[in-house]
Structure formats: structure tokens, C-alpha cells
Scaffold this motif. Sequence first.
Motif: not given
Lengths: 180, 314
Positions: A22, A94, A123-124, A126, A151, B272, B281
Motif C-alpha cells: 500500500k 514491506k 517475519e510472516d 508469504p 514459516a 497475515q 497472528r
Amino acid sequence: MRPLTEEETKTLFTKLANYIGKNLTQLIDRSDEDYCFRLHKDRVFYVSESAMRLAISVARPNLISLGTCFGKFSKTGKFKLHITALDYLAQYAKYKVWIKPNGEMPFLYGNHVVKAHLGRITEDTPEHQGVVVYNMSDIPLGFGVTARSTADTRKLDPTAILVFHQSDVGEYLRDEDTLF
Amino acid sequence: MDVSTLLQAQNDKFKSIEVDKEHEIDPGLLLVSDLNPIDAEAHEANLEDHLQSTARDGVQALLAALFSLPIHSSPDGPVAKLPAPTYELPRAKPLPKPKPQTKWERFASAKGIQHSVKDKKVWDEEKQDWVNRWGRYGKNKELEDQWLTEVPANADVDFDPAKDAKTKRKEVIAKNTKQRDANLARAQKAADPKESRKKEIESTLQSTRKSTASMGKFDKKLDGEKKIRGIKRKFEPAEVSAANERKSSLAILAGLEGSSAKKARRAEQDGQGASDVVNVRKAVKFASGGKGSHSLARSASTQKGKTSFKKGKR
């Protein structure tokens, strides 16, 4: 030099949004000066309005470059980001990946980032997400696309590819003739 | 002292408000038409003066007509209401072309069946109220929400009356859609066959002209043969105002976000968060020390119990 058509704008924005999400509005809606995207010889330039107005008076064959080149449209209408866009991507990225000093040279020669060279990662993150690659002293080196989500990286072996290489600052030397 | 001579002198300075020509006046449109033949002598002598005096006469006549209208006072001063226009202005646009008939309309006109408009509302005896024939709370959905329904004797064991009614209703909708599409397709086809055939021939001719080894470059040209023109691309001007451009690109961006909103919502449910505010999360992981939301909830409830227990002890 001309403004982008609606379709081209959509292609460009979807590509950029993959890296900066964004924050893309920050590029369009700037507080200091109005900036715009211009297409010249299939290349997309991000340029301030005043510079663009000056460039209008330059004939098309004589105009080599203006503002910052973000990338180019292929003949099939796909958009390819160039390393010159790194300044803006790094500013608004980001998701980020930091690589260890021993992984810097392999990445700068155009190789993918393997797990052994990974220093840190947001972290996180995708899977198949556009990320900007930094060295450990926070200097942006290039950008790529994640092969696995954060992950999933835990169980991988050290030689597994984590980030697919897309562009790195080594291109300034390697593709000097064709980049601009 | 006799002021009449003074008044006379004053009046003589201005032209008379009387106009001795006949005009067609329509005060409703503030329109005057001067249908009198042109005075050739005056026209020849001095064109400007002649035109000016003609125009002046027309305006004078119009003003006289306006002042003869009934006047009533208002907060903004005296006001006259203009009558409805009588002059018929010609139509600006051509008459709309008649719509192509649907299959049913053609049949109905052949058989002389009159079209009668159904009301959108129908009377509901039970509710003692007017309800929609279709749409929201429509009468056609009545069978689908009955608490008790008569099941036909030959029905299956797993017969669901509500479901059955709904499928029947959906079938009718599907049939209507199909028929409407067929009507549209028929109308498209029927739109001037001569013109469409002409276009087809032209496009065939164009493709044959460039279907030689040199792509038509070294072919013998016929007399009066036109150059083949491709589609001309049109772009925005380069010097469009930056504010406008920013607005349009923000609109495009909003459109893109709209299309990916569904994806983002799913990602948010996964935790997410695309919404940039809180990564749910991550927050849960942090608060629970990596044990998950269930353990967090459990610990919260036991904590409550503990505190009350302590209070009791004191």
C-alpha cells in the motif's frame, strides 16, 4: 514520451504493489512535489512534474533518459522492474531479506539467495512475495521473490533457495550497455 | 409655468416605444421573429443602421410584450411569469431507432396479444398487506420459508419442499436469462445485414491485399485503391495536469485494491494481515509466548479465578 495507458498503469502498479504494497500511494501522492510516470521507448520513468515539463521540449530521438527508470515493458506487455528502481523499492519495501557477508558476492553475481546465506528475514513473509535484499549493514543490494514463506524455511537444508534473484546492483556493471 | 413643452422635448430625445411593424412574438422563449420584407432602399443606403434599427424594433416589441404580462410583486421586486412557449423548436437529435422486437413481442404482435403491465406489488391475504411480487421478501419466495408444507404422496424420502421450491424458482430465472441472451444475440444479428456484409467484404479484401510474399508492398495497385490504414492508437497528452493524473492513478490503484480485497480478507483471516495495522497472528504468538490463542484464552480465564481467590483469602 507519453503517459501510460490505463492497462499499462495497472500492470505497473500490480508489479510495484508486490514489493511495496500500500506504500504505492506514497509514490503517487507525494507531499513535496507532484511526480508522474512516463513511458519513453518502452521504458517507464518516474519523474517530477517540473522535470517532465522540461523534457517535453526535447525531441523523441534525442531524449535518452529522464527521472528514474523503473523498468520496461516487454513486447508482450509484461513489465520488468530494473535495478534503477531499487532506491524507491528499498525505501518503501514491506518485506525485507538481509544476507550475510559471505552471501553478498554470490548474490551480486546474479545467483539466488540460499538458506546458508540468509541473515534475517521479515517475519510472516508469504510465499512468492517480492522482497528487497539488503546486506547486514542495511545497504540495499537488489530484489527478488521468496520461494518459501518464513514459516516453511525452518525445515529446509542450507542449500535450498529462499529468494529467487530478480535484479541486483551488479547489473550496473554487467548490463551497462542495455540497462539505460 | 408650462412643463408640457419640456416633457415633449425630453421625450423627443428618445425613440418612440411604439413599433409600427408586425412581429411574431413568443414571450415564453423570449423569441421575436421579424417576418416583414426587407426595405431594399434602407438596406442599400446603410447596412449597419438598417440592421440596428430592425433589431431595435424587434427588441422593443418583445419588451412591450413582456411588460404587458401580468406582474405580481415578490421579495426580489416585481416579477412577471412567462407563459408557456408556443414556438416549436426543431428536435436537436434524430429520433431514436426502434428497438428490435423480442421473440415474444413478435409473436404477440402477430397474434394481436395486448401487453398488460403487472403491478410490482401483490396483496397478501395472510399478512393483510401489499408485498413484492418478486425481489426482497417477494411473494415468489413464499413456499421457501413455510414452517409446514404439504408433501406430495409420491415424494422421495429426502424430499425437501423449501429446496424444491427454490430450485424451481432458480430454474425460471435461468430460463429467462437464457431467453434474454438469445433475444440480444438475435437483435445483434439482425442489425442491418447489408452493412455487416459490407464490412465483412472489406475486411476480407484488406487481408487478401496483404497476404502476398511482400505483404502487399510490391503488388500492382488498382486505380482508386485506398491505402490500408491500421488502428490508430490514441494516448493522453504528455502535458496533462499532474493533479488530474494523480487522481486517475489513485482511482486505478483503488480499483486494484478492490479486486484484491477478497484475497486480502482471506490473508487477514489467516492472520497475515494485509491491513498493516496489527498482524493478528504475530500479536497472538507474542502474547501467548508461542502457545496459540487457545492457551491465551485459558490462561486469561484462570488468571481471573486466581485473583478472586486471592481476594477471598485476604
